[in-house]
Scaffold this active site. Sequence first.
Site, mmCIF file in Angstrom:
data_model
loop_
_atom_site.group_PDB
_atom_site.id
_atom_site.type_symbol
_atom_site.label_atom_id
_atom_site.label_comp_id
_atom_site.label_asym_id
_atom_site.label_seq_id
_atom_site.Cartn_x
_atom_site.Cartn_y
_atom_site.Cartn_z
ATOM 1 N N LYS A 13 0.835 -1.215 0.000
ATOM 2 C CA LYS A 13 0.000 0.000 0.000
ATOM 3 C C LYS A 13 0.865 1.259 0.000
ATOM 4 C CE LYS A 13 -2.240 -0.960 3.859
ATOM 5 N NZ LYS A 13 -1.639 -2.215 4.339
ATOM 6 N N ARG A 88 -9.582 0.616 9.227
ATOM 7 C CA ARG A 88 -9.187 -0.763 9.532
ATOM 8 C C ARG A 88 -10.264 -1.498 10.317
ATOM 9 N NH1 ARG A 88 -3.187 0.230 9.310
ATOM 10 N NH2 ARG A 88 -2.089 -1.671 9.795
ATOM 11 N N ARG A 127 12.260 -6.560 5.307
ATOM 12 C CA ARG A 127 12.274 -5.187 4.786
ATOM 13 C C ARG A 127 12.976 -4.194 5.705
ATOM 14 N NH1 ARG A 127 6.228 -2.517 4.867
ATOM 15 N NH2 ARG A 127 5.964 -2.602 7.119
ATOM 16 N N ARG A 160 14.985 -0.634 10.571
ATOM 17 C CA ARG A 160 13.938 -1.644 10.458
ATOM 18 C C ARG A 160 12.828 -1.307 11.448
ATOM 19 N NH1 ARG A 160 15.902 -6.491 7.706
ATOM 20 N NH2 ARG A 160 18.062 -6.002 7.207
ATOM 21 N N ARG A 172 -0.673 -8.961 13.262
ATOM 22 C CA ARG A 172 -1.187 -7.922 12.350
ATOM 23 C C ARG A 172 -2.072 -8.548 11.261
ATOM 24 N NH1 ARG A 172 4.320 -5.262 10.836
ATOM 25 N NH2 ARG A 172 3.173 -3.762 9.588
HETATM 26 P P1 AMP Z 1 0.844 0.303 9.343
HETATM 27 O O1 AMP Z 1 2.035 1.152 9.127
HETATM 28 O O2 AMP Z 1 -0.354 0.789 8.584
HETATM 29 O O3 AMP Z 1 1.103 -1.171 9.103
HETATM 30 O O4 AMP Z 1 0.450 0.444 10.900
HETATM 31 C C1 AMP Z 1 1.345 0.068 11.914
HETATM 32 C C2 AMP Z 1 0.577 -0.130 13.212
HETATM 33 O O5 AMP Z 1 -0.048 1.087 13.599
HETATM 34 C C3 AMP Z 1 -0.554 -1.139 13.150
HETATM 35 O O6 AMP Z 1 -0.102 -2.483 13.343
HETATM 36 C C4 AMP Z 1 -1.464 -0.660 14.280
HETATM 37 O O7 AMP Z 1 -0.925 -1.014 15.550
HETATM 38 C C5 AMP Z 1 -1.340 0.860 14.146
HETATM 39 N N1 AMP Z 1 -2.350 1.414 13.203
HETATM 40 C C6 AMP Z 1 -2.107 2.039 12.014
HETATM 41 N N2 AMP Z 1 -3.247 2.423 11.424
HETATM 42 C C7 AMP Z 1 -4.247 2.038 12.253
HETATM 43 C C8 AMP Z 1 -5.656 2.118 12.198
HETATM 44 N N3 AMP Z 1 -6.293 2.685 11.147
HETATM 45 N N4 AMP Z 1 -6.364 1.624 13.241
HETATM 46 C C9 AMP Z 1 -5.761 1.057 14.306
HETATM 47 N N5 AMP Z 1 -4.435 0.916 14.422
HETATM 48 C C10 AMP Z 1 -3.670 1.394 13.406
#
Ligand code: AMP
Length: 215
Positions: A13, A88, A127, A160, A172
């Site tokens: 994404k 989410r 990554r 990282r 996740r």
């Molecule tokens: P991401 O970079 O989008 O993979 O987000 C990293 C982490 O941030 C996730 O594993 C969640 O802990 C938190 N996070 C990011 N976006 C959201 C969201 N829309 N709702 C809840 N937690 C989020």
Amino acid sequence: MTLILLGPPVAGKGTQAQRLIETRHMVQLSTGDMLRAAVKAGTPIGREAKAIMERGELVPDSIVSGLIDEALAATPASTGVIFDGYPRTAAQAEALDSLLEKHGRKLSRVIELDVDEEALIDRIEGRFSCASCGAGYHDRHKKPRVDGVCDMCGGTTFKRRPDDNAATVRTRLQEYRAKTAPILPIYEKRHLVARVDGMAPMEDVETAIAALLPA
Ligand code: AMP
């Protein structure tokens, strides 16, 4: 244009959002990036989110929807927006409807990146990114051209993410399956969803997404 990029962690994404920023001058609203910035700055939100993020669980809906509200308020209505990692949960999807109305926007498309979970774990574990410019790399699939030197900016320090390890990634992915995938039907009912093969080479994914958007 107002887009949602939906897909499990590391489906690509962020990479695709980056391409849309360059080609269409859109802005990327990534709640993950906003939360990481809050953690780094040690704000109250960051302090609340840190441990939750390290476990790979979801931060409370009210926090992320508040961040999106602020970000939309700071974005001119004429600028295209890509939501990356938001919404989410069903509650966030509902909040987004109200926020879009409040900020005078209409959802154009929801693009789902379809991926294979085992391959994702491999992608996530390897990554890393340049600490200076943020360019993304991978131990096996996308090494810098010169070992230890960023292709983009020449930086020599890399980082990282602490949540890019197998155990957190599995949480996740579970969170995605349990809470995020179920919001797709909301958008399917509105005929907004298009599915793209996220396992294809990056350029092909980009072409497939471009074909779904107005010229
Ligand atoms: P991401 O970079 O989008 O993979 O987000 C990293 C982490 O941030 C996730 O594993 C969640 O802990 C938190 N996070 C990011 N976006 C959201 C969201 N829309 N709702 C809840 N937690 C989020």
